[in-house]
Design a protein around this motif. Structure first.
Motif, PDB file in Angstrom:
ATOM      1  N   ARG A 277       0.847  -1.173   0.000  1.00  0.00           N
ATOM      2  CA  ARG A 277       0.000   0.000   0.000  1.00  0.00           C
ATOM      3  C   ARG A 277       0.890   1.234   0.000  1.00  0.00           C
ATOM      4  O   ARG A 277       1.780   1.368   0.822  1.00  0.00           O
TER       5      ARG A 277
ATOM      6  N   LEU B 247       0.841   5.577  -0.219  1.00  0.00           N
ATOM      7  CA  LEU B 247      -0.024   6.694   0.060  1.00  0.00           C
ATOM      8  C   LEU B 247       0.698   7.984  -0.279  1.00  0.00           C
ATOM      9  O   LEU B 247       1.776   8.254   0.209  1.00  0.00           O
TER      10      LEU B 247
ATOM     11  N   GLN C 113      -5.022  12.761  -3.092  1.00  0.00           N
ATOM     12  CA  GLN C 113      -4.388  11.582  -2.498  1.00  0.00           C
ATOM     13  C   GLN C 113      -4.611  10.349  -3.360  1.00  0.00           C
ATOM     14  O   GLN C 113      -5.611  10.244  -4.064  1.00  0.00           O
TER      15      GLN C 113
ATOM     16  N   LEU D 215      -4.578   6.095  -3.049  1.00  0.00           N
ATOM     17  CA  LEU D 215      -4.422   4.816  -2.360  1.00  0.00           C
ATOM     18  C   LEU D 215      -4.069   3.787  -3.415  1.00  0.00           C
ATOM     19  O   LEU D 215      -4.733   3.707  -4.454  1.00  0.00           O
TER      20      LEU D 215
ATOM     21  N   SER E 276      -5.084  -4.110   7.045  1.00  0.00           N
ATOM     22  CA  SER E 276      -5.901  -2.889   7.002  1.00  0.00           C
ATOM     23  C   SER E 276      -7.241  -3.113   6.303  1.00  0.00           C
ATOM     24  O   SER E 276      -8.073  -2.197   6.247  1.00  0.00           O
ATOM     25  N   TRP E 277      -7.442  -4.298   5.759  1.00  0.00           N
ATOM     26  CA  TRP E 277      -8.687  -4.618   5.084  1.00  0.00           C
ATOM     27  C   TRP E 277      -9.645  -5.293   6.056  1.00  0.00           C
ATOM     28  O   TRP E 277      -9.232  -6.001   6.973  1.00  0.00           O
TER      29      TRP E 277
ATOM     30  N   PHE F 142     -11.844  -1.849   2.206  1.00  0.00           N
ATOM     31  CA  PHE F 142     -10.806  -1.011   2.791  1.00  0.00           C
ATOM     32  C   PHE F 142     -11.451   0.304   3.227  1.00  0.00           C
ATOM     33  O   PHE F 142     -11.869   1.103   2.383  1.00  0.00           O
TER      34      PHE F 142
ATOM     35  N   HIS G  19     -11.484   4.120   4.419  1.00  0.00           N
ATOM     36  CA  HIS G  19     -10.533   5.199   4.185  1.00  0.00           C
ATOM     37  C   HIS G  19     -11.135   6.528   4.627  1.00  0.00           C
ATOM     38  O   HIS G  19     -12.340   6.640   4.900  1.00  0.00           O
ATOM     39  N   THR G  20     -10.289   7.534   4.699  1.00  0.00           N
ATOM     40  CA  THR G  20     -10.760   8.886   4.963  1.00  0.00           C
ATOM     41  C   THR G  20     -11.769   9.279   3.890  1.00  0.00           C
ATOM     42  O   THR G  20     -11.665   8.860   2.744  1.00  0.00           O
TER      43      THR G  20
ATOM     44  N   GLU H  15     -16.616   6.412   2.103  1.00  0.00           N
ATOM     45  CA  GLU H  15     -15.700   6.131   3.199  1.00  0.00           C
ATOM     46  C   GLU H  15     -15.143   4.707   3.132  1.00  0.00           C
ATOM     47  O   GLU H  15     -14.415   4.277   4.020  1.00  0.00           O
ATOM     48  N   ASN H  16     -15.508   3.977   2.083  1.00  0.00           N
ATOM     49  CA  ASN H  16     -15.031   2.602   1.920  1.00  0.00           C
ATOM     50  C   ASN H  16     -14.962   2.261   0.438  1.00  0.00           C
ATOM     51  O   ASN H  16     -15.762   2.746  -0.360  1.00  0.00           O
TER      52      ASN H  16
ATOM     53  N   PHE I 168      -9.524  13.673  -0.695  1.00  0.00           N
ATOM     54  CA  PHE I 168      -9.880  13.135   0.608  1.00  0.00           C
ATOM     55  C   PHE I 168      -9.952  14.264   1.637  1.00  0.00           C
ATOM     56  O   PHE I 168      -9.210  15.236   1.551  1.00  0.00           O
TER      57      PHE I 168
END
Length: 324
Positions: A2, A4, A19, A21, A32-33, A71, A73-74, A204-205, A231
């Motif tokens: 991953r 970033l 950003q 991912l 993280s998943w 996953f 995420h922000t 958010e996912n 993000f």
């Protein structure tokens, strides 16, 4: 692995980042998943699409089922700039109504809601997520209703089959123009369709959904998954953005962001009455039913309204009229 990357663009009460991912799964790490069911997915190093490893469905069962992995995420805002998703996919069985895959490009809910029958808000791209014509499509999933946003007329079974992988790229412009592109032989992308839809502007996912019959599990691989967009670090409390009177004692509230429905909230009508029934339609809307009939002029106060990032409004109040 991953990776970033981000650049700080704006600093006010909300922080915006351009950003990316990116997941190539070569570090063999899925910590993280979030898996819908534990240990149903792993990183396959024996038969990857490319590189050292690929995300692979590994659960062996003698029953037909559905699985998902996501996953969190922000929050990403689709209305702040161009958003791009890209991934490789290999499905080693011909698609059907009982054997299919889909990518949740956006989702307001977590992995437990990434299924066709679940309440969720988001966009889903795949083959036979609904129906069985084997075409790549983009769906809008609203509540439990699925509607086609983009029909590509690209037949996965005829053009890709079960032996090779394809690369898909999905672009969404700031004003809601969606375009789906595909690379079938590492020769470059070409467009297979475009459409316009602006229903949902936040997520958010991201996630992967897989449906299989009893003998066709373990036949989906994903690799080189990336999301590039804007993000936000959310520091603002949620707001009511719309009201709709449903009945003489029932009102629907719509919010500007996902609400944490596990937090106890109080919906006080005219400083005296509490709802007899609170029905969340999704994390963005709720229907309140009171025992009392609405007056001509009403005040509704919501206490402890909290978003999924923990931002809380001490009180959010609205006034509305009702006429018989």
């Amino acid at each position: 692995m991953r990776k970033l990357f981000f650049a700080l663009l704006l600093l006010i009460t909300v922080v915006a980042h351009s950003q990316e991912l990116r997941f190539d799964f070569d570090d063999l790490d899925l910590t993280s998943w979030e898996q819908g069911s534990p240990n149903h997915w792993h990183v396959d190093t024996i038969h990857p699409i490319q590189g050292r490893g690929s995300l692979h469905h590994m659960f062996d069962t003698n029953e037909s089922s559905m699985d998902a992995i996501a996953f969190p995420h922000t929050q990403v805002r689709l209305d702040s700039g161009v958003t791009t998703w890209q991934f490789r996919v290999r499905h080693e069985y011909n698609p059907s109504s009982g054997n299919n895959w889909a990518i949740w490009l956006t989702s307001l809910e977590n992995v437990s809601r990434m299924k066709p029958t679940e309440q969720n808000e988001g966009y889903v791209l795949g083959v036979n997520y609904s129906g069985s014509d084997d075409l790549i499509k983009l769906w809008k999933h609203s509540g439990t209703v699925k509607s086609v946003v983009l029909n590509s007329n690209f037949n996965w079974q005829e053009e890709i089959g079960t032996k090779k992988a394809a690369i898909l790229q999905i672009n969404r412009s700031i004003d809601g123009v969606w375009e789906v592109l595909i690379d079938t032989s590492e020769a470059g992308f070409y467009s297979i369709g475009s459409a316009v839809d602006t229903t949902f502007n936040q997520s958010e996912n991201l996630g992967i959904y897989y449906k299989y019959t009893s003998t066709q599990d373990q036949k989906l691989w994903i690799d080189d998954f990336s999301l590039n967009g804007f993000f936000y670090t959310d520091t603002e409390s949620p707001k009511i953005i719309e009201t709709r009177t449903v009945e003489q004692n029932q009102i629907e509230l719509t919010f500007n962001e996902s609400i944490d429905t596990t937090i106890e909230m109080f919906f006080v009508l005219n400083r005296a009455h509490y709802p007899a029934v609170v029905q969340w339609q999704s994390s963005l809307s709720v229907v309140l039913t009171y025992e009392q009939t609405f007056e001509e002029n009403n005040l509704l106060e919501v206490y402890q309204l909290t978003d999924k990032k923990g931002n809380q409004s001490a009180v959010e109040s609205i006034r509305f009229n009702y006429y018989i």
